[in-house]
Motif scaffolding. Structure first.
Motif, mmCIF file in Angstrom:
data_model
loop_
_atom_site.group_PDB
_atom_site.id
_atom_site.type_symbol
_atom_site.label_atom_id
_atom_site.label_comp_id
_atom_site.label_asym_id
_atom_site.label_seq_id
_atom_site.Cartn_x
_atom_site.Cartn_y
_atom_site.Cartn_z
ATOM 1 N N GLY A 144 0.808 -1.211 0.000
ATOM 2 C CA GLY A 144 0.000 0.000 0.000
ATOM 3 C C GLY A 144 0.841 1.261 0.000
ATOM 4 N N PHE A 145 1.961 1.232 0.715
ATOM 5 C CA PHE A 145 2.851 2.399 0.784
ATOM 6 C C PHE A 145 3.428 2.732 -0.586
ATOM 7 C CE2 PHE A 145 7.291 3.882 1.315
ATOM 8 C CZ PHE A 145 7.050 5.110 1.928
ATOM 9 N N LEU A 146 3.860 1.725 -1.309
ATOM 10 C CA LEU A 146 4.443 1.967 -2.626
ATOM 11 C C LEU A 146 3.401 2.565 -3.574
ATOM 12 C CD1 LEU A 146 6.561 -1.296 -3.004
ATOM 13 C CD2 LEU A 146 7.365 0.989 -2.347
ATOM 14 N N GLU A 147 2.165 2.076 -3.489
ATOM 15 C CA GLU A 147 1.102 2.645 -4.303
ATOM 16 C C GLU A 147 0.836 4.095 -3.907
ATOM 17 O OE1 GLU A 147 -2.175 0.033 -3.660
ATOM 18 O OE2 GLU A 147 -1.303 -1.621 -4.804
ATOM 19 N N LEU A 148 0.813 4.356 -2.610
ATOM 20 C CA LEU A 148 0.551 5.701 -2.105
ATOM 21 C C LEU A 148 1.667 6.660 -2.498
ATOM 22 C CD1 LEU A 148 -1.542 7.180 -0.307
ATOM 23 C CD2 LEU A 148 -0.130 6.565 1.667
ATOM 24 N N ARG A 149 2.905 6.202 -2.401
ATOM 25 C CA ARG A 149 4.065 7.035 -2.758
ATOM 26 C C ARG A 149 4.011 7.472 -4.218
ATOM 27 N NH1 ARG A 149 9.594 3.912 -3.277
ATOM 28 N NH2 ARG A 149 8.441 3.288 -5.146
ATOM 29 N N ASP A 150 3.559 6.576 -5.093
ATOM 30 C CA ASP A 150 3.574 6.856 -6.526
ATOM 31 C C ASP A 150 2.295 7.524 -7.031
ATOM 32 O OD1 ASP A 150 6.061 5.639 -6.552
ATOM 33 O OD2 ASP A 150 5.275 3.682 -7.161
ATOM 34 N N ALA A 151 1.292 7.691 -6.153
ATOM 35 C CA ALA A 151 -0.024 8.135 -6.613
ATOM 36 C C ALA A 151 -0.196 9.649 -6.639
ATOM 37 C CB ALA A 151 -1.110 7.522 -5.742
ATOM 38 N N GLY A 152 0.548 10.392 -5.806
ATOM 39 C CA GLY A 152 0.401 11.836 -5.795
ATOM 40 C C GLY A 152 -0.308 12.343 -4.546
ATOM 41 N N PRO A 153 -0.329 13.692 -4.364
ATOM 42 C CA PRO A 153 -0.863 14.307 -3.135
ATOM 43 C C PRO A 153 -2.325 13.991 -2.863
ATOM 44 C CG PRO A 153 0.412 15.894 -4.414
ATOM 45 C CD PRO A 153 0.261 14.688 -5.270
ATOM 46 N N GLY A 154 -3.139 13.846 -3.916
ATOM 47 C CA GLY A 154 -4.556 13.582 -3.698
ATOM 48 C C GLY A 154 -4.806 12.287 -2.963
ATOM 49 N N GLU A 155 -4.035 11.267 -3.288
ATOM 50 C CA GLU A 155 -4.204 9.980 -2.621
ATOM 51 C C GLU A 155 -3.709 10.022 -1.180
ATOM 52 O OE1 GLU A 155 -5.877 7.274 -3.650
ATOM 53 O OE2 GLU A 155 -6.464 8.640 -5.262
ATOM 54 N N LEU A 156 -2.679 10.828 -0.911
ATOM 55 C CA LEU A 156 -2.220 10.966 0.474
ATOM 56 C C LEU A 156 -3.309 11.619 1.319
ATOM 57 C CD1 LEU A 156 -0.020 10.671 2.609
ATOM 58 C CD2 LEU A 156 0.893 12.888 1.868
ATOM 59 N N LYS A 157 -3.965 12.630 0.791
ATOM 60 C CA LYS A 157 -5.070 13.274 1.510
ATOM 61 C C LYS A 157 -6.190 12.269 1.763
ATOM 62 C CE LYS A 157 -8.116 17.338 1.272
ATOM 63 N NZ LYS A 157 -9.427 16.657 1.310
ATOM 64 N N ALA A 158 -6.489 11.438 0.772
ATOM 65 C CA ALA A 158 -7.523 10.424 0.958
ATOM 66 C C ALA A 158 -7.123 9.426 2.032
ATOM 67 C CB ALA A 158 -7.784 9.714 -0.372
ATOM 68 N N PHE A 159 -5.833 9.078 2.096
ATOM 69 C CA PHE A 159 -5.354 8.182 3.147
ATOM 70 C C PHE A 159 -5.532 8.815 4.520
ATOM 71 C CE2 PHE A 159 -1.835 6.949 5.967
ATOM 72 C CZ PHE A 159 -2.146 5.606 6.138
ATOM 73 N N HIS A 160 -5.179 10.109 4.639
ATOM 74 C CA HIS A 160 -5.363 10.809 5.909
ATOM 75 C C HIS A 160 -6.827 10.758 6.346
ATOM 76 C CE1 HIS A 160 -1.578 13.532 5.238
ATOM 77 N NE2 HIS A 160 -1.262 12.309 5.611
#
Length: 235
Positions: A144-160
């Protein structure tokens, strides 16, 4: 027994040295929601990979390095040889009460039952239990981390946001721990300042020393490695 200064928590960490899905050795990527975390590197070499509003970063870790980060920073320890760390955690008791969300893929993160099943180790990871469960948990979080790292800021916000929804039921208990611990310690400093301003130094007569000769728990399977934890309970 007095609390540790500032009501922090302290553990000794021997970082995992088994292979993750991307070929690196190390721990489980995760994020804290209310607790800052600090590392004091005591032996070995490695890096900490972080993902935050500052983007993706890799910070080298060597003996003598001190590194720290606030809540909202996804972090993963990579062991490049014998990496050992003293971990200092804000809000002692809160991390142990679940103030961390692992970077599982979205379908697991959005299902509380699936998340709990993937995140929970047999018998809480006590020494002597199978490390395979800890490594399976780590490998799912790395994916999941590797996917999140490569996905961009929008996905990090969704994770938060998903992480905040996941831990929402725990917040009342967290608040109680914070009030008994870190908030109590900060307010006590305020009372001492008020007393000194009034010419009252009586609290200085209550000085003394507390000590723990050794960790109260050895070798628990943590997210990043094997933990020797110091449990301190306020009188």
């Amino acid at each position: 027994m007095e609390q540790l200064p500032g009501a922090v928590g302290i553990s000794r960490l021997s970082v995992y040295d088994s292979l993750a899905p991307d070929g690196l050795l190390g721990g489980t990527p995760h994020m804290h929601l209310t607790c800052s975390e600090g590392y004091v590197v005591t032996a070995g070499e490695g890096v900490v990979q972080t993902l935050s509003g500052q983007g993706y970063q890799e910070t080298p870790l060597r003996p003598g390095t001190v590194a720290w980060f606030p809540p909202g920073t996804v972090h993963r320890l990579v062991n490049q040889g014998g990496l050992q760390i003293v971990v200092v955690m804000q809000n002692s008791g809160l991390p142990e009460a679940g103030d961390a969300v692992l970077t599982f893929p979205p379908d697991v993160l959005e299902d509380p039952a699936a998340y709990a099943n993937a995140a929970t180790l047999p018998e809480g990871g006590v020494p002597g239990t199978d490390l395979g469960a800890a490594f399976r948990r780590r490998d799912l979080a790395v994916t999941g981390f590797l996917e999140l790292r490569d996905a961009g800021p929008g996905e990090l916000k969704a994770f938060h946001e998903a992480a905040a929804r996941l831990i929402a039921p725990k917040l009342p208990a967290w608040r109680e721990r914070w009030e008994r611990g870190a908030l109590h310690a900060a307010l006590e400093t305020g009372r001492q300042l008020d007393a000194l301003a009034a010419g009252d130094a009586s609290h200085l007569g209550r000085g003394g020393i507390s000590a723990l000769p050794a960790p109260s728990e050895h070798g628990r399977h943590g997210m990043c490695g094997l933990l020797d934890t110091y449990h301190v309970t306020a009188a």
